[in-house]
Design a protein around this motif. Structure first.
Motif, short mmCIF file in Angstrom:
data_model
loop_
_atom_site.label_atom_id
_atom_site.label_comp_id
_atom_site.label_asym_id
_atom_site.label_seq_id
_atom_site.Cartn_x
_atom_site.Cartn_y
_atom_site.Cartn_z
N LEU A 1 68.57 -7.72 146.00
CA LEU A 1 69.11 -8.40 147.17
C LEU A 1 68.15 -9.48 147.67
O LEU A 1 68.58 -10.61 148.00
N ALA A 2 66.85 -9.16 147.70
CA ALA A 2 65.87 -10.14 148.17
C ALA A 2 65.80 -11.34 147.24
O ALA A 2 65.74 -12.50 147.68
N ALA A 3 65.82 -11.08 145.91
CA ALA A 3 65.76 -12.19 144.95
C ALA A 3 67.00 -13.07 145.05
O ALA A 3 66.90 -14.32 145.01
N LEU A 4 68.18 -12.47 145.19
CA LEU A 4 69.39 -13.28 145.33
C LEU A 4 69.37 -14.10 146.61
O LEU A 4 69.83 -15.25 146.63
N SER A 5 68.86 -13.52 147.70
CA SER A 5 68.79 -14.29 148.95
C SER A 5 67.81 -15.45 148.86
O SER A 5 67.96 -16.45 149.56
N LEU A 6 66.83 -15.35 147.95
CA LEU A 6 65.85 -16.43 147.80
C LEU A 6 66.32 -17.49 146.80
O LEU A 6 66.14 -18.70 147.04
N PHE A 7 66.93 -17.07 145.69
CA PHE A 7 67.19 -18.01 144.59
C PHE A 7 68.67 -18.22 144.28
O PHE A 7 69.02 -19.21 143.64
N ARG A 8 69.56 -17.35 144.72
CA ARG A 8 70.99 -17.49 144.46
C ARG A 8 71.77 -17.17 145.73
O ARG A 8 72.62 -16.28 145.76
N TRP A 9 71.47 -17.92 146.76
CA TRP A 9 72.08 -17.61 148.05
C TRP A 9 73.59 -17.79 148.02
O TRP A 9 74.32 -17.07 148.71
N ALA B 1 65.72 -8.38 157.19
CA ALA B 1 66.12 -6.97 157.07
C ALA B 1 65.74 -6.41 155.70
O ALA B 1 65.19 -5.31 155.58
N GLY B 2 66.04 -7.17 154.64
CA GLY B 2 65.72 -6.69 153.30
C GLY B 2 64.23 -6.52 153.09
O GLY B 2 63.78 -5.49 152.54
N PHE B 3 63.45 -7.49 153.51
CA PHE B 3 62.00 -7.39 153.31
C PHE B 3 61.38 -6.35 154.23
O PHE B 3 60.31 -5.81 153.91
N THR B 4 62.00 -6.07 155.35
CA THR B 4 61.51 -4.97 156.19
C THR B 4 61.65 -3.63 155.48
O THR B 4 60.73 -2.80 155.48
N VAL B 5 62.81 -3.40 154.85
CA VAL B 5 63.01 -2.17 154.08
C VAL B 5 62.00 -2.10 152.93
O VAL B 5 61.37 -1.06 152.68
N ILE C 1 49.29 3.61 132.78
CA ILE C 1 48.49 2.40 132.56
C ILE C 1 48.38 1.70 133.91
O ILE C 1 49.40 1.42 134.55
N PRO C 2 47.17 1.39 134.38
CA PRO C 2 47.04 0.73 135.69
C PRO C 2 47.82 -0.58 135.76
O PRO C 2 47.77 -1.40 134.83
N LEU C 3 48.57 -0.72 136.84
CA LEU C 3 49.38 -1.91 137.15
C LEU C 3 50.53 -2.13 136.19
O LEU C 3 51.31 -3.07 136.36
N LEU C 4 50.66 -1.28 135.15
CA LEU C 4 51.77 -1.41 134.20
C LEU C 4 52.59 -0.13 134.16
O LEU C 4 53.16 0.21 133.13
N ASN C 5 52.64 0.58 135.25
CA ASN C 5 53.45 1.78 135.38
C ASN C 5 54.59 1.50 136.34
O ASN C 5 54.55 0.52 137.11
N PRO C 6 55.67 2.28 136.33
CA PRO C 6 56.85 1.96 137.16
C PRO C 6 56.52 1.85 138.65
O PRO C 6 57.05 0.95 139.33
N LEU C 7 55.66 2.72 139.16
CA LEU C 7 55.34 2.69 140.59
C LEU C 7 54.68 1.38 140.99
O LEU C 7 55.11 0.71 141.93
N GLU C 8 53.66 0.99 140.25
CA GLU C 8 52.93 -0.22 140.62
C GLU C 8 53.66 -1.48 140.20
O GLU C 8 53.48 -2.54 140.83
N LEU C 9 54.49 -1.40 139.19
CA LEU C 9 55.34 -2.56 138.87
C LEU C 9 56.31 -2.84 140.01
O LEU C 9 56.56 -4.01 140.34
N ALA C 10 56.86 -1.77 140.60
CA ALA C 10 57.75 -1.96 141.75
C ALA C 10 56.97 -2.59 142.91
O ALA C 10 57.47 -3.51 143.58
N GLN C 11 55.74 -2.14 143.14
CA GLN C 11 54.96 -2.72 144.22
C GLN C 11 54.58 -4.17 143.93
O GLN C 11 54.58 -5.01 144.84
N LEU C 12 54.25 -4.46 142.67
CA LEU C 12 53.95 -5.85 142.31
C LEU C 12 55.16 -6.74 142.50
O LEU C 12 55.05 -7.88 142.98
N ALA C 13 56.35 -6.25 142.13
CA ALA C 13 57.57 -7.05 142.31
C ALA C 13 57.82 -7.34 143.78
O ALA C 13 58.16 -8.47 144.16
N VAL C 14 57.64 -6.33 144.60
CA VAL C 14 57.82 -6.55 146.04
C VAL C 14 56.81 -7.56 146.56
O VAL C 14 57.14 -8.45 147.37
#
Length: 901
Positions: free
Chosen positions: A684-692, A713-717, A738-751
């Motif tokens: 949702l955040a990416a679409l609001s930024l690049f494909r509004w 609202a989206g970035f607050t969540v 693997i540091p920074l290449l695991n699902p948890l930290e990839l999600a945080q990096l994407a955010v």
């Protein structure tokens, strides 16, 4: 001890007297000061006028040889002229001693003004200095004791002290002790004397006389009460007789003097007398007989006076006390001795509104006792129902009898001049009680249906004829329909929807909505239209929810409820498109909002929102939701943007719950669950930024104003989830950590990346954009720190808890990592000439140094602790050579690499 008490009493009595005298003296001093200032102003004006008159006129210079310089003429050498005599001014000897110093300064200024060759600027004046408040207070106390009638002042103070001492001595000696009979007799005699005195003064001072009469009668009543209840000097009979006599006397005085307040007092005392003189015998016949006499007196007063408050108070106390007695003490065997009093009270208060109208001018006879006219039959009929213990057939005859009485009154008043406004009211009551007889023979469901439809018809008729009473009657009938339905509710029928309970409630809902439509068609009735709409909507939803509870299995109720609210919102949107109304638009918005909580309930009931019947319910929600948005777009209502805003937030919530279930279903680790929860919101955040434009449909450009709010609202969540994920160390099983290449930290990096992209747009808040470097730096630092601790947990085998921070492996890892980050900031800041980045690296290195000295110092006994110290020292040494302090000004940039740190 007695002398001390006398002195204390003297001081207490003297304080208010001295305070009053001091305030009066202050007023006198202020007056004298103002008079002195006025005299000084007059003296200044006189001096200015005198100088103007005595000054010699100027001569026009001529072109002649300059004469020898001579001194200017003095005022005494001028020819004599008529000059105004200055106002005589007081000498310092004439002024009070306390003000001579202050008066000397204005005098000196006046002499200086007379001797000066020029007049002072206009309005210039120097105010005399005033003493402080303590000095003024002491002087005024001194003047109070030294001026005026000093003996009288002192005598009053001494007299106060003497009277106080005398009273204390008399009390100590027992002179004031006497039998209670004499004391009560004295109080009664004084009250009678006051009553006679007030009667004699009724013409000269009416307000005083009436107040004194009420107080005297009140004291007499309290005396009777004390003699009966507290001291047992009177029996119940004589005490009650005396109370009735006093109350009757108060009522007679009120009528003779046209004193409404005194009549109200007498009425209140009359109704309360049986209560405070009660002996607990429970003789209801005596009680109601007394109240009957009292109400007949009220009716007699209503014949002569149109005192509305008296009638209302009588009604409230009569039926209120009767209702309390009925609840607590009535038994079916007392019906024969209670029913006559109920009929008598009903007849009295049936007649009082007519008597009240009779006292009104002919043009105002429609302004009747509305609460008595409508309250009397309703309260009396309710009490009659209680006496009959719910026997429906006698109650039906009672309702028909009341309908006949009011129909006869309406027919009788119709033939009399001046009572035309009362006729519709009595006719309405006749129709109401005739209608009330219906439920006594029919079931609650059928009664509710009849009442609701009749009420809607009356509302329409009242609006059509522009009359309020039919509208009021229609509203009341709909309320009675709801009451009848609730009281007689009994689940019936084995088929959903096609059962009498659902149909009856549906008719109540449709009647409310029809009334709302009727009011909406008339301008100026928006409030009534909204009230009826909410009433009908509440019955519609309540009836549907009740049907779902009865006929739908518990695990599928949330699914059916989602479809129900989708249908409700769609119907409201369709009507809104044709006949715009704010309430309809808000209904659609509420339906879209309700899908969020329902999705959560679905996830709790059957794992995820789309399980069971959830798939088809969300399909209905999607189709009808889009259609609702299109309808709101066509009506161009302001709520349309909010509705689409909510619509776009509901879907990431539902899909994230689905992805979370999939992770559990395939036994994926917690890191994958975090990624599944974050993925829809990141999309949702990416679409609001690049494909509004994809998100703005169906409203299109009308939805552009909500872009900033949707992103916020989206970035607050995402921000809340990102912060919560910092304290999690879930693995990425079945994949290795693997540091920074695991699902948890990839999600945080994407955010974090999306957040950085958002902060460079115009839709981001200004405060966040200004703090973008600091915010992103702190977030990156927090993520790296969390990644280091997770690596220590997964690779080092250290338990993920607060105790991890006390291990040498975690502390050494943090020290090395933070040092590397500080070195990177140092080097980049130096090479790029960015002093802020260089200082950030320096601060981080300082933090690491403090950490080494305060925390890691305890780990110097092992290899990890020693390694952290050595690594920090080497890094600082290298950086000190290759990363000097960047220049403060741009002109020195060329020398950055040549100056050592």
């Amino acid at each position: 001890m007695e002398g001390l008490l006398v002195l204390v009493a003297l001081a207490v009595l003297a304080v208010p007297v001295l305070l009053i005298v001091t305030l009066l003296s202050l007023g006198g001093v202020k007056t004298r000061v103002a008079e002195l200032e006025r005299q000084l102003d007059a003296m200044r004006r006189a001096a200015s006028a005198r100088e103007t008159v005595t000054a010699p006129p100027r001569e026009t210079p001529v072109a002649t040889p300059a004469p020898p310089v001579t001194p200017p003429p003095v005022p005494e050498a001028a020819p004599p002229r008529e000059t105004p005599r200055p106002t005589p001014r007081p000498t310092p000897a004439d002024l009070p001693e306390a003000w001579r110093v202050q008066a000397s300064e204005p005098e000196a200024e006046t002499r200086a003004e007379l001797e000066a060759p020029r007049a002072p600027p206009p309005g210039a004046r120097v105010a005399p200095a005033r003493p402080d408040i303590v000095t003024m207070g002491l002087r005024m106390v001194q003047r109070w004791f030294m001026t005026g009638n000093v003996p009288v002042k002192i005598g009053i103070l001494v007299l106060f002290a003497g009277v106080a001492s005398l009273l204390k001595y008399a009390s100590d000696q027992g002179w004031m002790r006497m039998p209670i009979e004499l004391r009560l007799a004295g109080i009664a005699g004084a009250s009678l004397a006051a009553l006679v005195f007030a009667w004699r003064k009724r013409e000269r001072n009416r307000v005083f006389a009436l107040s004194l009469q009420g107080g005297a009668i009140g004291i007499l009543l309290l005396t009777v009460f004390a003699a009966f209840k507290l001291y047992g000097l009177l029996d119940a009979g004589p005490a009650f007789a005396l109370s009735v006599l006093l109350i009757a006397g108060a009522g007679a005085l009120a009528v003779l003097q046209d004193a409404k307040a005194l009549a109200v007092f007498a009425l209140l005392a009359g109704f309360l007398a049986p209560i405070w003189l009660s002996t607990g015998s429970g003789n209801h016949v005596a009680l109601f007989s007394y109240y009957a006499v009292l109400n007949l007196a009220i009716a007699g007063v209503a014949w002569w006076k149109s005192w509305r408050v008296l009638n209302v108070l009588g009604f409230v106390f009569t039926f209120g006390i009767g209702a309390l007695w009925g609840v607590s003490a009535y038994r079916p065997e007392k019906f024969a001795t209670t029913e006559p009093f109920l009929l008598l009270f009903f007849a009295i208060y049936l007649a009082i509104p007519l008597l009240h109208a009779r006292r009104q001018p002919e043009g105002r006879r429609g302004l009747v006792e509305g609460c008595l006219m409508f309250g009397t039959p309703l309260v009396a009929f309710s009490m009659q129902a209680g006496l009959l213990a719910g026997d429906r057939l006698p109650l039906a005859f009672n309702a028909l009898g009341l309908a006949a009485i009011y129909a006869l009154l309406a027919a009788w008043l119709r033939r009399r001049d001046g009572y035309g406004a009362l006729t519709p009211m009595y006719a309405l009551l006749a129709v109401g009680f005739a209608t009330l007889a219906v439920p006594l023979a029919l079931s609650a469901s059928a009664t509710a249906s009849v009442f609701a439809l009749e009420g809607a018809a009356l509302v329409w008729l009242g609006l059509y004829q522009q009359r309020r009473w039919p509208q009021f009657g229609g509203t009341l009938l709909q309320l009675l329909a709801a009451f009848a339905f609730v009281v007689g509710y009994a689940p019936a029928g084995e088929v959903a929807i096609a059962n009498p309970v659902f149909m009856s409630a549906l008719l109540i809902a449709l009647a409310g909505l029809a009334s709302a439509w009727s009011y909406r068609s008339r301008p100026g009735h928006e409030t009534f239209a909204a009230a009826f709409y909410l009433w009908g909507l509440a019955w519609w939803l309540g009836n549907a929810v009740n049907e779902i509870e009865r006929f739908v299995a518990p695990m599928h109720r949330a699914d059916v409820l989602l479809a129900l609210i989708a249908v409700t919102g769609w119907i409201a949107a369709e009507v809104q498109r044709r006949r715009p109304a704010t309430a309809l638009a808000w209904t659609t918005l509420g339906a879209l909002v309700a899908a969020g909580p329902i999705a959560w309930v679905q996830a709790q009931v059957h794992a995820h929102p789309f399980a069971g019947h959830g798939a088809w319910s969300w399909l209905v929600y999607a189709a009808l939701g889009l259609r609702s948005l299109v309808c709101l777009r066509a009506s161009a209502h302001a709520v349309a943007a909010r509705a689409q805003f909510v619509w776009l937030l509901v879907w990431p919530l539902a899909i994230s719950l689905l992805l979370d279930w999939l992770c559990v279903r395939f036994a994926l680790a917690g890191g994958w669950r975090v990624l599944g929860l974050a993925l829809p919101w990141c999309t949702l955040a990416a679409l609001s930024l690049f494909r509004w434009r994809w998100l703005s449909m169906p409203l299109g450009e009308r939805f552009d104003g909500s872009r900033a709010g949707l992103q916020a609202a989206g970035f607050t969540v995402l921000a809340v989830g990102w912060l919560l994920a910092l304290f999690s160390a879930d693995s990425g099983a079945p994949l290795p950590w693997i540091p920074l290449l695991n699902p948890l930290e990839l999600a945080q990096l994407a955010v974090l990346v999306l957040f950085a992209c958002w902060l460079v747009t115009d839709e981001a808040p200004d405060a966040l954009r200004r703090l973008r470097p600091i915010t992103l730096s702190l977030a990156g630092f927090a993520l790296v720190t969390a990644s280091v601790l997770r690596t220590v947990h997964h690779w080092g085998g250290v338990a993920w808890s607060d105790a991890m921070l006390h291990t040498s492996l975690a502390q050494t890892s943090l020290s090395v990592t933070w040092s590397v980050l500080g070195v990177i900031g140092w080097v980049l800041g130096s090479r790029r000439g960015q002093r802020g980045l260089w200082l950030a690296g320096a601060v981080l290195m300082g933090v690491v140094l403090a950490k080494l000295l305060l925390i890691d110092r305890g780990n110097l006994g092992n290899g990890l602790g020693i390694a952290s110290f050595i690594a920090y020292g080497l890094l600082c040494t290298v950086v000190g050579y290759i990363a000097p302090v960047p220049p403060r000004h741009a002109s020195n940039t060329d020398h950055v690499g040549t100056e050592p740190a």
